[in-house]
Design a protein around this motif. Structure first.
Motif, short mmCIF file in Angstrom:
data_model
loop_
_atom_site.label_atom_id
_atom_site.label_comp_id
_atom_site.label_asym_id
_atom_site.label_seq_id
_atom_site.Cartn_x
_atom_site.Cartn_y
_atom_site.Cartn_z
N GLY A 11 0.82 -1.21 0.00
CA GLY A 11 0.00 0.00 0.00
C GLY A 11 0.85 1.26 0.00
O GLY A 11 0.54 2.23 -0.71
N ALA A 12 1.93 1.25 0.77
CA ALA A 12 2.83 2.41 0.79
C ALA A 12 3.52 2.59 -0.55
O ALA A 12 3.71 3.72 -1.02
CB ALA A 12 3.87 2.23 1.90
N SER A 13 3.87 1.47 -1.20
CA SER A 13 4.55 1.54 -2.49
C SER A 13 3.62 2.03 -3.59
O SER A 13 4.02 2.80 -4.47
CB SER A 13 5.11 0.16 -2.87
OG SER A 13 6.03 -0.30 -1.88
N ILE A 14 2.36 1.58 -3.55
CA ILE A 14 1.40 1.97 -4.59
C ILE A 14 1.03 3.44 -4.46
O ILE A 14 1.02 4.19 -5.44
CB ILE A 14 0.13 1.09 -4.49
CG1 ILE A 14 0.46 -0.35 -4.86
CG2 ILE A 14 -0.99 1.63 -5.38
CD1 ILE A 14 -0.66 -1.33 -4.58
N LEU A 15 0.74 3.88 -3.24
CA LEU A 15 0.37 5.28 -3.00
C LEU A 15 1.61 6.02 -2.50
O LEU A 15 1.65 6.56 -1.40
CB LEU A 15 -0.76 5.34 -1.98
CG LEU A 15 -1.81 6.45 -2.18
CD1 LEU A 15 -2.61 6.18 -3.46
CD2 LEU A 15 -2.78 6.49 -1.01
N HIS A 16 2.64 6.06 -3.33
CA HIS A 16 3.94 6.55 -2.89
C HIS A 16 3.93 8.05 -2.57
O HIS A 16 4.80 8.54 -1.86
CB HIS A 16 5.02 6.25 -3.94
CG HIS A 16 4.67 6.71 -5.31
ND1 HIS A 16 4.86 8.00 -5.74
CD2 HIS A 16 4.11 6.05 -6.36
CE1 HIS A 16 4.46 8.13 -6.98
NE2 HIS A 16 4.00 6.96 -7.40
N ASN A 17 2.95 8.78 -3.07
CA ASN A 17 2.85 10.20 -2.72
C ASN A 17 2.28 10.40 -1.31
O ASN A 17 2.45 11.47 -0.72
CB ASN A 17 1.96 10.93 -3.73
CG ASN A 17 2.61 11.04 -5.09
OD1 ASN A 17 3.84 11.13 -5.19
ND2 ASN A 17 1.81 10.99 -6.15
N ALA A 18 1.58 9.40 -0.81
CA ALA A 18 1.04 9.42 0.56
C ALA A 18 1.20 8.02 1.13
O ALA A 18 0.21 7.31 1.35
CB ALA A 18 -0.41 9.87 0.58
N PRO A 19 2.45 7.58 1.38
CA PRO A 19 2.71 6.18 1.74
C PRO A 19 2.04 5.72 3.03
O PRO A 19 1.60 4.57 3.12
CB PRO A 19 4.24 6.12 1.85
CG PRO A 19 4.68 7.53 2.06
CD PRO A 19 3.69 8.37 1.33
N VAL A 20 1.96 6.59 4.03
CA VAL A 20 1.34 6.18 5.30
C VAL A 20 -0.15 5.92 5.09
O VAL A 20 -0.70 4.92 5.57
CB VAL A 20 1.56 7.25 6.39
CG1 VAL A 20 0.80 6.88 7.66
CG2 VAL A 20 3.05 7.41 6.68
N LEU A 21 -0.81 6.80 4.35
CA LEU A 21 -2.23 6.61 4.04
C LEU A 21 -2.44 5.33 3.24
O LEU A 21 -3.36 4.55 3.52
CB LEU A 21 -2.77 7.80 3.25
CG LEU A 21 -4.22 7.69 2.76
CD1 LEU A 21 -5.18 7.56 3.94
CD2 LEU A 21 -4.59 8.90 1.89
N GLY A 22 -1.59 5.11 2.25
CA GLY A 22 -1.70 3.90 1.44
C GLY A 22 -1.49 2.65 2.27
O GLY A 22 -2.20 1.65 2.10
#
Length: 392
Positions: free
Chosen positions: A280-291
């Motif tokens: 999830g952190a890798s996919i949403l790398h612009n907001a890794p904690v949220l991802g």
């Protein structure tokens, strides 16, 4: 100490030290909450483990969630899940931000090696204790051994469900109510059997249908949808989720990135489903904690909704003498499931030579013979692992 605070402390401690995979986690839960703290009986624990094997989702985390619910209702289940999963989630995020240098350090490798050996000890103790309760009859012992052998030589996720269903039929045929020794109390005729928690089941189904049918949307919506569907379809533990997740993230992550996350999940304690944290952190790398948080909650949620839906009726049926035989067969088969998991991956991944075998045998003697507290063994095995790593 209030119930929720106690639940958090107990499960957080286990979350920091529970290496070895789902079978080891179940062993730790059995040792802590049945033998030591007596939060639930051996029979209640066996019923919870059996339920988790029938349902999709992260088996050991479902057991922990159910124990928390048993102790303090739904908030107890949420607290247990949060506490047990938090160390793994934090480490997976740390590894995402700093890379795998920490996981490849000699000290960390030594700690993991030592605690994998402890997992052998804990799982062996859990198998012995549960077999004493659930395999008292010859047919139960034979059923447990056959279940273990079939799973060792045919390690297919669907086979687990088939074996449990066959065990229920065999148990219904072989069970003798007069021979239960009080392990399965008869249902009080004045007590109305509880029913399925329909709101939870309907919510699970609606979210799954939405996840399958809805296409498009923002990156966060797509992430939540993909991970929820993956968590809804997984039988057989953390390793089985790999192909589903790999397919779900194929368009956004490379094969090498996925394998890095898988390696990280192998190196940390707690549930392997926290691979979702790294992905999830890798996919949403612009907001890794949220991802990371969104993916983690999404993949665990379906399993917990199903436990909440089925646990009331499952426990009610567990006390009904008409189907006690089927559950007696299922519980015997669960011992077989643990036996198979004890061999692969616990034993195979932990024992690499005669010295490891000797250390594990000494650990079993310390735990079962001398009743040394598990926390003492955790510190001892972790220190021993570091020492051996420095020698190699």
């Amino acid at each position: 100490m209030t119930s929720l605070v106690e639940i958090f402390i107990r499960f957080f401690t286990l979350g920091c030290t529970s290496f070895g995979g789902p079978a080891a986690h179940i062993g730790y839960f059995q040792q802590a909450f049945v033998q030591q703290h007596k939060w639930l009986s051996q029979q209640e624990f066996g019923n919870v483990v059996a339920l988790s094997q029938f349902l999709p989702g992260p088996g050991s985390s479902q057991v922990g969630f159910a124990i928390g619910c048993h102790r303090a209702g739904i908030m107890g289940g949420i607290t247990a899940f949060t506490a047990f999963t938090l160390p793994s989630v934090a480490l997976m995020l740390l590894l995402y931000f700093v890379g795998l240098e920490f996981a490849s350090s000699q000290t960390f490798i030594g700690v993991v090696t030592g605690l994998k050996l402890l997992a052998v000890v804990v799982v062996a103790d859990a198998i012995a204790t549960m077999a004493k309760s659930f395999c008292q009859k010859l047919w139960q012992q034979v059923l447990a051994v056959i279940t273990a052998c079939v799973l060792i030589f045919t390690p297919l996720p669907a086979m687990q469900i088939v074996l449990l269903m066959c065990a229920a039929v065999i148990g219904r045929v072989c069970f003798n109510a007069s021979g239960t020794n009080g392990l399965i109390p008869a249902l009080d005729e004045s007590e109305k059997p509880r029913t399925l928690n329909w709101p939870m089941f309907v919510l699970f189904a609606l979210l799954l249908i939405a996840g399958v049918l809805i296409t498009g949307g923002s990156a966060i919506v797509q992430l939540i949808k993909d991970f929820y569907v993956a968590g809804s379809l997984v039988f057989g533990g953390g390793h089985v989720v790999l192909p589903l997740l790999q397919q779900a993230v194929a368009d956004t992550l490379s094969q090498s990135e996925f394998l890095v996350g898988y390696a990280a999940a192998q190196a940390v304690p707690g549930p392997m489903f926290t691979l979702a944290t790294y992905l999830g952190a890798s996919i949403l790398h612009n907001a890794p904690v949220l991802g990371a948080i969104a993916a983690t909650l999404a993949i665990f949620l379906p399993g917990f909704l199903l436990v909440s839906a089925f646990q009331p009726v499952w426990q009610s049926y567990a006390s009904n003498s008409k189907i006690a035989g089927a559950l007696a067969g299922v519980n015997a088969a669960v011992v077989g499931l643990l036996l198979a998991a004890f061999y692969q991956p616990v034993l195979v991944s932990a024992i690499s030579g005669w010295l490891d075998g000797v250390i594990a045998l000494i650990g079993i003697w310390l735990l079962r013979g001398l009743k040394v507290p598990v926390l003492v063994l955790v510190a001892s095995f972790a220190g021993l692992g570091v020492f051996l790593a420095q020698l190699s």
